[in-house]
Design an enzyme around this catalytic site. Structure first.
Site, PDB file in Angstrom:
ATOM      1  CG  HIS A  31      37.771 -31.914  -7.429  1.00 23.43           C
ATOM      2  ND1 HIS A  31      36.446 -31.473  -7.280  1.00 23.43           N
ATOM      3  CD2 HIS A  31      37.589 -33.303  -7.494  1.00 23.43           C
ATOM      4  CE1 HIS A  31      35.849 -32.482  -7.211  1.00 23.43           C
ATOM      5  NE2 HIS A  31      36.064 -33.833  -7.215  1.00 23.43           N
ATOM      6  CD  GLU A  50      28.361 -37.318  -7.095  1.00 24.14           C
ATOM      7  OE1 GLU A  50      29.277 -36.986  -6.219  1.00 24.14           O
ATOM      8  OE2 GLU A  50      27.852 -36.107  -7.238  1.00 24.14           O
ATOM      9  CG  HIS A  92      33.080 -30.883 -11.468  1.00 25.26           C
ATOM     10  ND1 HIS A  92      34.215 -30.160 -11.053  1.00 25.26           N
ATOM     11  CD2 HIS A  92      32.380 -31.373 -10.194  1.00 25.26           C
ATOM     12  CE1 HIS A  92      34.234 -29.768  -9.886  1.00 25.26           C
ATOM     13  NE2 HIS A  92      33.166 -30.656  -9.246  1.00 25.26           N
TER      14      HIS A  92
END
Ligand code: BG6
Length: 484
Positions: free
Chosen positions: A178, A216, A240
């Protein structure tokens, strides 16, 4: 500047795992927003498929509640919600049994695009592909969308590729990462290949090093079982971060088309030097006063899985030989921040003398939050006092530069799902690309294991273990701050 919405022809989309976490949080809200944007024409159908015994009305009621929770302000428009729910259907299906398959095949229309989204555990991918084929649902206009994790290592990824290839052609397989659907990640390509300014400098002659950070603040609670079996290397670096690295380092493809782009990304992965033990630092977050530590989050006091990884990478090709690339990612860090910083070399000679200090240009691509680009420029500090130099950012925050359009961009899932329907594989990973990424990361994980040490503990809310700082210090460099 109005955004351009191009409606797509009516299609059928089946979401396996239609009641699962990803469907609730991401896929269904993304579809709903595309519906609201006017991208779906009359006749489009979205079919949830899962084990639960819903009828269509029951599923619509379920989706209604999820949209209210996860689809943002758009879900307050009751007409749009009602219109979207109207295009939903449901079939109770057993992914590894026979229940529901003939019903599903009867629900699909012939002669139009049909996409099957595998939002289920990877152990079910093969069975789903096989049943779709066996029940005659795998025609030329069929596509399957496969979520990560795509394998646990190179061998399992290869087996998965082989299994899918028994039932579908590579052009029908959409492997999602994504990150590739994020607006700013695509902007990376626009910045590099749409401007004359940077490309001549984009090499080891002018670039000192590159830093990629995906930090994060969340921990792994709620998905401990999956995460503890993966760790940061498999969950984030293999996919990613590797994709970001490819986009920042690849050669210009001859055109913006799926294979041209993926060929270039693949070359970057294949040119990566193997990582040695000294090139990798792994960490694991501790508890703090209010939040549990990693061990409590995964329910295993002995777990040695890493929630943080920092790596020093080297691409052995003409463009990058001698320019290290540092990447890091971690949970429960000081701030949520993803960025790529291209740090240029200092000028070869300072005409202002040593007292002017050392300065360098840094191009920072902020992926999230506050998407935009900064270019640190060296200028004269205003006022008297001689030639004092300071570095100031040329700030292009997209929201400022582009106005409301910048805030109204589709999220990654919206863009990627519509690309599947349009048949555009540019932002999806090819079989060889995924296998090459595993082929690089597998030995790196083996190297880490050889050390026979657990990951280094780090404080919640910090920037990771101290040793990660040392990874750069020993090269005479330092990480950019992870600050809110
Ligand atoms: C997922 C990982 O792929 O990406 C998660 O499995 C991670 O562990 C997430 O939190 C991060 O995505 P984003 O879009 O929030 O940066």
């Amino acid at each position: 500047m109005a955004s351009r919405i191009i409606p797509v022809d009516p299609f059928d989309l089946v979401v396996f795992g239609g009641t699962g976490d990803l469907a609730r949080r991401k896929i269904l809200p993304a579809l709903f927003r595309r519906y609201c944007a006017g991208q779906m024409q009359d006749g489009t159908r979205i079919i949830g498929a899962a084990r639960a015994e819903y009828d269509t009305e029951g599923y619509r009621a379920f989706v209604h509640d999820e949209l209210v929770e996860f689809a943002g302000p758009a879900a307050q428009d009751t007409d749009q919600v009602a219109g979207f729910l109207d295009i939903l259907d449901y079939v109770a299906i057993d992914a590894d049994g026979e229940l529901g398959w003939s019903e599903l095949s009867q629900m699909l229309s012939e002669e139009r695009v049909r996409a099957f989204y595998f939002s289920v555990g990877p152990e079910l991918f093969g069975g789903l592909a096989e049943r779709l084929h066996r029940h005659g649902m795998a025609h030329g206009e069929s596509r399957i969308v496969v979520e990560k994790p795509f394998g646990h290592d190179q061998a399992t990824a290869r087996r998965l590729n082989e299994t899918l290839a028994e039932h579908f052609e590579e052009v029908q397989i959409y492997r999602i990462d994504h990150y590739l659907g994020k607006e700013t990640v695509q902007n990376l390509m626009a910045i590099r290949f749409g401007n004359m300014l940077f490309e001549p400098l984009w090499n080891s002659q002018y670039v000192d090093h590159i830093q990629i950070t995906v930090a994060e603040t969340v921990g792994v609670a709620g998905r401990g079982e999956y995460y503890d079996n993966a760790g940061a290397m498999r969950d984030m670096v293999q996919n990613h971060l590797m994709q970001l690295l490819c986009l920042i380092a690849m050669e210009p493809p001859s055109k913006f088309d799926p294979d041209a782009l993926r060929d270039e990304k693949l070359k970057v992965i294949r040119a990566l030097d193997p990582a040695g033990q000294d090139d990798i630092v792994l960490g694991q977050y501790r508890a703090d006063a209010t939040r549990p530590g990693y061990h409590e989050d995964v329910g295993d006091p002995d777990s040695t899985t890493e929630s943080f990884a920092a790596l020093r990478l080297q691409i052995s090709n003409w463009r990058w030989a001698g320019t290290p690339i540092y990447v890091r990612t971690g949970k429960r860090l000081r701030a949520r921040k993803s960025e790529i910083a291209v740090v240029f070399k200092e000028t070869p000679h300072s005409i202002f003398g040593p007292e002017a200090g050392r300065h360098r240009n840094i191009l920072t691509i902020r992926l999230q939050p506050n998407e935009g680009i900064d270019l640190d420029m060296t200028i004269k500090e205003p006022g008297p006092g001689g030639m004092r130099l300071v570095d100031v950012p040329l700030d292009m925050t997209f929201a400022k530069a582009l106005g409301p359009d910048a805030e109204d961009v589709p999220d990654a899932y919206e863009r990627l799902i519509m690309d599947v329907i349009r048949g555009n594989q540019t932002l999806f990973m090819r079989d060889d690309e995924v296998e090459a990424a595993w082929a690089w990361i597998d030995p790196a994980i083996v190297e880490c294991n050889k050390r026979g040490q657990p990951p280094l503990p780090y404080d919640a809310g910090s920037s990771g273990p101290e040793e990660a700082l040392a990874l750069m210090h020993r090269d005479g460099r330092r990480w950019r701050e992870i600050k809110p």
